[in-house]
Write an enzyme that holds these catalytic residues in place. Structure first.
Site, PDB file in Angstrom:
ATOM      1  N   HIS A  88       0.801  -1.230   0.000  1.00 13.12           N
ATOM      2  CA  HIS A  88       0.000   0.000   0.000  1.00 13.12           C
ATOM      3  C   HIS A  88       0.823   1.265   0.000  1.00 13.12           C
ATOM      4  CE1 HIS A  88      -3.981  -1.861   0.863  1.00 13.12           C
ATOM      5  NE2 HIS A  88      -3.244  -2.790   1.452  1.00 13.12           N
ATOM      6  N   LYS A 128      -8.244  14.030   4.670  1.00  6.64           N
ATOM      7  CA  LYS A 128      -7.384  12.849   4.623  1.00  6.64           C
ATOM      8  C   LYS A 128      -6.320  13.025   5.699  1.00  6.64           C
ATOM      9  CE  LYS A 128      -6.391  13.933   0.233  1.00  6.64           C
ATOM     10  NZ  LYS A 128      -6.505  12.690  -0.514  1.00  6.64           N
ATOM     11  N   ARG A 129      -5.530  11.966   5.977  1.00  2.04           N
ATOM     12  CA  ARG A 129      -4.427  12.127   6.907  1.00  2.04           C
ATOM     13  C   ARG A 129      -3.551  13.302   6.479  1.00  2.04           C
ATOM     14  NH1 ARG A 129      -3.511   8.222  11.035  1.00  2.04           N
ATOM     15  NH2 ARG A 129      -1.604   9.371  11.428  1.00  2.04           N
ATOM     16  N   LYS A 141       0.928  14.478   0.782  1.00  3.04           N
ATOM     17  CA  LYS A 141      -0.436  14.772   0.327  1.00  3.04           C
ATOM     18  C   LYS A 141      -0.626  16.262   0.039  1.00  3.04           C
ATOM     19  CE  LYS A 141      -2.383  10.849   2.960  1.00  3.04           C
ATOM     20  NZ  LYS A 141      -3.081   9.980   1.984  1.00  3.04           N
ATOM     21  N   THR A 167      -8.624   6.559  -1.964  1.00  3.99           N
ATOM     22  CA  THR A 167      -9.984   6.040  -2.108  1.00  3.99           C
ATOM     23  C   THR A 167     -10.973   7.173  -1.854  1.00  3.99           C
ATOM     24  OG1 THR A 167      -9.754   5.247   0.161  1.00  3.99           O
ATOM     25  CG2 THR A 167      -9.548   3.626  -1.594  1.00  3.99           C
ATOM     26  N   LYS A 169     -14.698   8.371  -3.509  1.00  5.38           N
ATOM     27  CA  LYS A 169     -15.897   8.712  -2.725  1.00  5.38           C
ATOM     28  C   LYS A 169     -16.445  10.077  -3.145  1.00  5.38           C
ATOM     29  CE  LYS A 169     -13.889   5.947   0.873  1.00  5.38           C
ATOM     30  NZ  LYS A 169     -12.868   5.937   1.935  1.00  5.38           N
TER      31      LYS A 169
HETATM   32  C1  26V Z   1       2.026   1.968   7.987  1.00  5.50           C
HETATM   33  C2  26V Z   1       2.510   1.919   9.266  1.00  5.50           C
HETATM   34  C3  26V Z   1       3.959   1.845   9.482  1.00  5.50           C
HETATM   35  C4  26V Z   1       4.394   1.557  10.841  1.00  5.50           C
HETATM   36  C5  26V Z   1       3.481   1.721  11.974  1.00  5.50           C
HETATM   37  C6  26V Z   1       2.037   1.869  11.722  1.00  5.50           C
HETATM   38  C7  26V Z   1       1.596   1.926  10.330  1.00  5.50           C
HETATM   39  C8  26V Z   1       0.243   1.976  10.063  1.00  5.50           C
HETATM   40  C9  26V Z   1      -0.219   2.023   8.777  1.00  5.50           C
HETATM   41  C10 26V Z   1       0.664   2.026   7.737  1.00  5.50           C
HETATM   42  C11 26V Z   1       0.091   2.011   6.369  1.00  5.50           C
HETATM   43  C12 26V Z   1       0.578   2.981   5.407  1.00  5.50           C
HETATM   44  C13 26V Z   1       0.086   2.589   4.068  1.00  5.50           C
HETATM   45  C14 26V Z   1      -1.285   3.117   3.721  1.00  5.50           C
HETATM   46  O1  26V Z   1      -2.146   3.376   4.515  1.00  5.50           O
HETATM   47  N1  26V Z   1      -1.480   3.250   2.445  1.00  5.50           N
HETATM   48  C15 26V Z   1      -2.713   3.767   1.871  1.00  5.50           C
HETATM   49  O2  26V Z   1      -3.480   2.653   1.444  1.00  5.50           O
HETATM   50  C16 26V Z   1      -4.689   3.057   0.824  1.00  5.50           C
HETATM   51  C17 26V Z   1      -5.459   1.789   0.509  1.00  5.50           C
HETATM   52  O3  26V Z   1      -4.791   1.042  -0.436  1.00  5.50           O
HETATM   53  C18 26V Z   1      -4.378   3.863  -0.418  1.00  5.50           C
HETATM   54  O4  26V Z   1      -5.592   4.278  -1.001  1.00  5.50           O
HETATM   55  C19 26V Z   1      -3.538   5.079  -0.069  1.00  5.50           C
HETATM   56  O5  26V Z   1      -3.145   5.749  -1.248  1.00  5.50           O
HETATM   57  C20 26V Z   1      -2.305   4.634   0.695  1.00  5.50           C
HETATM   58  O6  26V Z   1      -1.597   5.757   1.177  1.00  5.50           O
END
Ligand code: 26V
Length: 818
Positions: free
Chosen positions: A363, A554-555, A560, A662, A666
């Protein structure tokens, strides 16, 4: 019939007539909640209604499990550290088909349905897009009748609640379970021991993991009802309980208080969600959380499999395990451990099963978000698993050496262990090695995945990589969030789009129909009024519903580029001041989003948004031409109110950084036009709705790379653009922070000296494109025609389409046959 009591085991199946519903709610209030009409609080009513709704899902939930079992169907287990389901009640009532009836029943009972639904907790068991995607996927799995279970963690505290105090983010714990959670059912009969620490004993030739600490994982289930109850999927979340050993230890030592501390410490593993989605790794508790839930999930699915099937040989025919990002990657060494140490399979057999069972979704390409674990930490917490990872790596590198005998550097580059500096395990590589399919989440992202972070691995395993563009569930994101638009669409093209979103194509014919076009504008106006009321209540800022609602939610992340949006806002402000009598198109710029608690720059950006809002909103010279608002505590339930009210959707990440997005889908589904870069799924949205119906700007991925390679000098843009210079100078000189003029010095310095995400390079094109937005918005019919064409083009972005592709290409899953 095979149970002796089955003949006398009779019960009433709930029915959905108005009378039956009313009686159910009253019964639940009296016999479950323990109150009556006189004494019931709002929460009592809410719980009575939740239970009445839950009753109506139970038959189909049991039936789904029975059919899956009877038809001996393959299941997918979706392992995800995060799920963001949103509030459940309205969604469930809609899935059952009794939303209106329940509203009527409430009215008859003297309860205010809308007020009650607004009290329901919004489970925040996720950070953002990744967790919400998992929830959309469960909705689609249930709607498509695909045998499935989601596995995750029942965090006592979800994503922090965000308050804004004097412009700054303040985090507060989200105790979402404190008032009880009527949706979940505890299943203590499914409890598993999970071990940490200890050591490996090799004394008598074998390998034994001994003297480890133990924690018990207890299952809590909730039902995920598909549309029209096509089927009901299960979300099983694990909660940590101290083991008997810890409890007994307490008793024996007689030190009760110290023992309770040990109990608390051991239960901490499911206490709180890590609220950082980019950098927060390397923490031992996080590693424990990851292992805790995958170990329990694998023990649980192996128990189920062995109950129904004799031999592990057929495991890959009956079980697919999906790894949502690398967070559940420990499932790989854990399955190896269970197969080898517990079920006594040989290494080769075990590995051959693994590589037919696992699949993995990446992701993010951002280096700082790619998980790696220091070898020594990993070995301390999971000594057996470290051994397995080392052995896997040795097998892998040996085989690779025979395939590419002359490429010595290749082995170093693809090794599971990064030996540069302190030794770390590369979790993403482990996932690629074990998975028969690896996918990205948009066409661009999947392509970049194989040319950047996995370039070497794509050469080694060319058939593994594929794309599955994300999608969203139209049930929540159109039918539920935007009932007025849903009804309008139904009136012209019928209601089949809920199940088959490509039916929205038929709206193309209506885009220029004056009556429909006008009705569409009316719906948008109502939704804007609804949002304006909410924002006025929560922030005191009053927005004009006739102004253009320009939304970025968004975050908060540098990539971003909320700051690019803000540079436009500041420039617009200065232009209004310079030319107040010009015919300005009034705008309301709306932001929302959380910053990771340790992410300094992201928090600073939130503060700047609030500072800029404060100055602009209180400047009489602006006179309603521009308003800025930061809405606190962005979450699913707030998104459901904001998104239907947007005119303009901001999707402005640096090209090549947003894996998919996403939110972009929406907004477009709810009739907003997109201003966006050539990034993630924006590209595919443009293909579907036509680039003429979108505002695309900025450098493309290749150009971003070329700009950086040529020695990007952000200051040059600052020097060459009067507007940009004015905006930056005013931020730097304290015009927006008069009590502390240096407040944004570091932020400005970062922009002028490095500007890693190329905001200044895209600023000029962004501003010019915003001018085109204003021009089009002056033509309501044409704007709305394009918005309708956006809705019409959203068919392929249903998560039903995405899940069908996963089921066919990756999981080899067939639906239940009812
Ligand atoms: C990464 C980490 C790293 C370490 C600790 C906690 C933590 C928690 C979450 C993440 C995930 C980062 C990746 C992410 O959220 N990607 C998003 O995924 C969406 C669904 O596929 C996508 O639409 C977004 O573009 C993408 O940023």
């Amino acid at each position: 019939m095979n149970h002796p009591a089955e003949k006398s085991f009779e019960f009433d199946h709930p029915t959905n007539t108005a009378l039956a519903l009313r009686r159910s709610i009253a019964n639940r209030l009296v016999y479950m909640v323990g109150k009556d009409v006189q004494s019931a609080t709002q929460r009592d009513w809410l719980f009575a209604i939740l239970h009445a709704a839950r009753d109506r899902i139970m038959d189909r939930w049991r039936e789904t499990r029975q059919i899956t079992h009877a038809q001996d169907l393959k299941r997918v287990y979706y392992l995800s550290m995060e799920f963001l389901p949103g509030r459940i009640l309205s969604n469930a009532l809609m899935a059952i088909g009794i939303l209106d009836e329940t509203r009527a029943a409430c009215a008859q009972l003297g309860a205010d349905f809308d007020k009650l639904t607004d009290m329901e907790a919004d489970p925040g068991l996720g950070n953002g897009g990744l967790g919400r995607l998992a929830a959309c996927f469960l909705d689609s799995l249930a709607t498509l009748g695909l045998p499935s279970m989601g596995y995750g963690i029942r965090f006592d505290y979800g994503m922090f609640a965000q308050r804004i105090v004097q412009g700054q983010q303040v985090e507060e714990p989200d105790g979402w379970l404190e008032a009880g959670n009527p949706w979940e059912i505890m299943r203590p009969e499914f409890s598993y021991k999970v071990c940490f620490g200890g050591r490996l004993d090799t004394s008598n030739g074998g390998l034994q993991w001994i003297e480890a600490e133990e924690v018990i994982a207890v299952a809590y289930d909730s039902a995920v009802p598909g549309h029209e109850l096509a089927s009901v999927a299960t979300l099983r979340l694990w909660s940590a309980r101290a083991s008997r050993a810890i409890n007994l230890d307490a008793f024996n030592r007689g030190d009760y208080i110290r023992a309770m501390e040990a109990k608390n410490a051991s239960e901490n593993v499911s206490r709180v969600l890590y609220p950082d989605d980019s950098t927060e790794h390397g923490r031992e508790l996080r590693l424990r959380q990851e292992y805790f839930f995958v170990s329990a999930s694998l023990q649980d699915l192996l128990r189920r499999f062995l109950r129904d099937h004799g031999s592990l040989e057929q495991l890959p025919e009956m079980v697919a395990i999906h790894i949502n990002d690398t967070h559940p990657a420990l499932a790989i060494p854990e399955l190896m451990r269970l197969l080898i140490d517990v079920h006594r399979l040989g290494w080769d057999k075990a590995w051959s099963l693994c590589t037919r069972i696992f699949s993995y979704t990446n992701h993010t390409l951002l280096q700082e978000a790619l998980e790696t674990w220091p070898v020594d930490l990993f070995g301390r917490v999971l000594p057996r698993h470290l051994r397995i990872v080392f052995d896997l790596n040795a097998h892998f590198l040996a085989e690779l050496h025979t395939r590419f005998p002359h490429d010595h550097d290749l082995l170093r580059r693809v090794s599971l262990i990064d030996e540069n500096g302190s030794r770390r395990i590369r979790m993403a590589y482990l996932c690629v090695l074990a998975s028969h399919r690896v996918n990205g989440v948009s066409a661009l992202h999947s392509e970049l995945m194989t040319t950047t972070i996995f370039a070497d691995l794509a050469r080694v395993f060319p058939d593994r990589f594929c794309n599955k563009t994300n999608g969203i569930t139209p049930r929540r994101w159109l039918a539920q969030a935007n009932p007025s638009l849903a009804e309008l669409i139904d009136s012209r093209i019928g209601n089949g789009w809920r199940r088959n979103l490509v039916e929205l194509e038929a709206l193309r014919a209506w885009a220029a129909d004056p009556e429909f076009n006008n009705a569409f504008q009316l719906v948008k106006a109502q939704n804007k009024q609804r949002l304006a009321d909410r924002i006025a209540r929560e922030t005191g800022i009053v927005l004009d519903p006739d102004s253009l609602f320009d939304v970025q939610v968004k975050r908060v992340h540098e990539y971003k580029r909320q700051l690019l949006n803000l540079l436009h806002v500041v420039t617009r402000y200065h232009r209004i001041l310079a030319n107040p009598s010009a015919n300005w198109m009034p705008r309301s710029v709306i932001f929302a989003g959380k910053a990771a608690s340790a992410y300094y720059m992201a928090k600073k950006i939130i503060r700047l948004i609030n500072d800029v809002a404060q100055v602009i909103n209180s400047d009489p010279r602006v006179d309603g031409k521009l308003k800025v608002v930061f809405v606190p505590n962005y979450r699913v339930s707030l998104a459901e109110v904001i998104i239907p009210a947007a005119d303009l959707s901001e999707q402005i990440s640096t090209a090549g950084t947003e894996a998919s997005g996403t939110g972009n889908m929406k907004f477009a589904l709810n009739g907003a036009l997109t201003i966006g870069t050539w990034d993630g799924a924006n590209i595919e949205i443009a293909e579907q709705v036509g680039p003429d119906n979108m505002f695309i700007f900025g450098l493309r991925t290749q150009e971003v790379a070329a700009t950086r390679a040529a020695g990007y000098r952000p200051r040059q843009h600052y020097e060459e653009s009067y507007d940009l210079r004015l905006a930056i100078d005013r931020i730097a000189d304290g015009s927006f922070s008069p009590t502390e003029p240096q407040r944004y010095h570091d932020l400005v310095a970062a922009l002028l000296d490095s500007d890693h995400y190329l905001l200044l390079a895209d600023y000029g094109d962004y501003l010019a494109t915003q001018d085109r937005v204003d021009a089009l918005y002056r033509r309501p019919f044409e704007w709305t025609r394009q918005a309708i064409l956006n809705v019409a083009g959203m068919g392929i972005f249903s998560s039903d389409r995405t899940i069908r592709e996963y089921a066919e290409d990756i999981w080899q899953l067939r639906p239940i046959n009812r």
